[in-house]
Enzyme design. Structure first.
Site, PDB file in Angstrom:
ATOM      1  N   ASP A  97      30.772  94.420  75.244  1.00  0.00           N
ATOM      2  CA  ASP A  97      30.952  93.954  73.800  1.00  0.00           C
ATOM      3  C   ASP A  97      30.703  95.062  72.580  1.00  0.00           C
ATOM      4  O   ASP A  97      29.911  95.854  72.744  1.00  0.00           O
ATOM      5  CB  ASP A  97      30.475  92.768  73.622  1.00  0.00           C
TER       6      ASP A  97
ATOM      7  N   ASN B 114      40.532  86.401  75.247  1.00  0.00           N
ATOM      8  CA  ASN B 114      40.955  87.458  74.896  1.00  0.00           C
ATOM      9  C   ASN B 114      42.563  87.477  74.772  1.00  0.00           C
ATOM     10  O   ASN B 114      43.263  88.239  74.066  1.00  0.00           O
ATOM     11  CB  ASN B 114      40.513  88.852  75.540  1.00  0.00           C
TER      12      ASN B 114
END
Ligand code: IPE
Ligand code: IPE
Ligand code: MG
Length: 258
Positions: A21, A69
């Site tokens: 991330d 996502n």
């Protein structure tokens, strides 16, 4: 040069799963577009993969793209898919040379055709490799995986026409996409966020979690070693007492017997 003592080497994790991330924040702090962060994030994969191989961590899973996502802007998603394609094309030769087997978890049919094709080809070409295991989580979400597993299991029962007396965990886990890989011992999340974001929720039942403040493009070999060093200090009790663990040569229960 970092080395682990023989005793420590035995304690190293068999499977490290990484939530990569912070690419966007890394780019923003440099005044660059998000895709610049993703490009540098992909560059970083090799150094961490090499470190895992160096320390004999035989399974690494990388969370590259989640089901959620899919809700990102189209240009970011297509940029990510192009980077995935470039990465796999570039790395195929070294995966073959080093005996690395590639796997994927997640719904590949939800990826653009060109990305699906290169992933499937890389999986096929490396399927006999035995030295080391890299799994990419692509269009992966734990909840979707579990629903698919329940569906597959229920289908089997319906076909057999007979409801079993009970259902144990190993039987159900065999219907998950991770059936061929051990549960993660260590989950690393970069960029300082303390959440799992729909990643391996059930497989993480007894995983140790390490959160690094570094954004993924900055999470280098040293940072990976720091996570390993932190992991080997932990006492994994699997529900037992500290005395039970320290008085037996091996824990009475291990991660994959739960
Ligand atoms: C991780 O970085 C990569 C993917 C989720 C694909 P992010 O893109 O989430 O970066 P941040 O969290 O916005 O900084
Ligand atoms: C998790 O990161 C998914 C990947 C690293 C592929 P996100 O950036 O999507 O997670 P949230 O939205 O911050 O929870
Ligand atoms: Mg993020």
């Amino acid at each position: 040069m970092t080395t682990f003592s023989e005793q420590d080497r035995e304690k190293l994790p068999k499977h490290v799963a990484i939530i990569m991330d912070g690419n966007g924040r890394w780019a923003r702090s440099r005044g660059k577009p998000r895709i610049f962060g993703h490009r540098n994030g992909v560059k970083n994969v090799r150094s961490v993969v090499n470190a895992a191989r160096e320390f004999n961590v035989p399974f690494v899973t990388l969370y590259a793209f989640s089901t959620e996502n899919q809700h990102r802007p189209e240009d970011e998603k297509s940029g990510l898919m192009r980077l995935l394609e470039e990465f796999l094309k570039r790395e195929l030769a070294s995966m073959l040379k080093d005996g690395i087997r590639l796997r994927a978890i997640g719904d590949l049919s939800g990826l653009p055709k060109f990305a699906q094709k290169v992933v499937e080809e890389s999986i096929e070409k490396t399927k006999h490799n035995k030295n080391w295991n890299l799994t990419l989580a692509l269009n992966y979400g734990s909840r979707q995986e579990v629903l698919n597993g329940i569906h597959a299991y229920a289908n089997k029962i319906l076909k057999s026409g007979k409801m079993p007396e009970n259902l144990d965990w190993p039987t159900f886990a065999n219907h998950l996409e991770t059936k061929d890989i051990p549960d993660p011992d260590l989950i690393i999340r970069t960029s300082g966020e303390f959440r799992l974001s729909n990643f391996l929720l059930l497989q993480a039942a007894y995983a140790e979690i390490f959160v690094s403040p570094l954004h993924w493009p900055d999470f280098n070999r040293e940072a990976f070693i720091e996570a390993l060093k932190n992991y080997i200090q932990r006492e994994r009790r699997f529900g037992q007492t500290s005395d039970q663990i320290s008085h037996s040569a091996q824990p009475l229960i291990s991660n994959n017997q739960l």
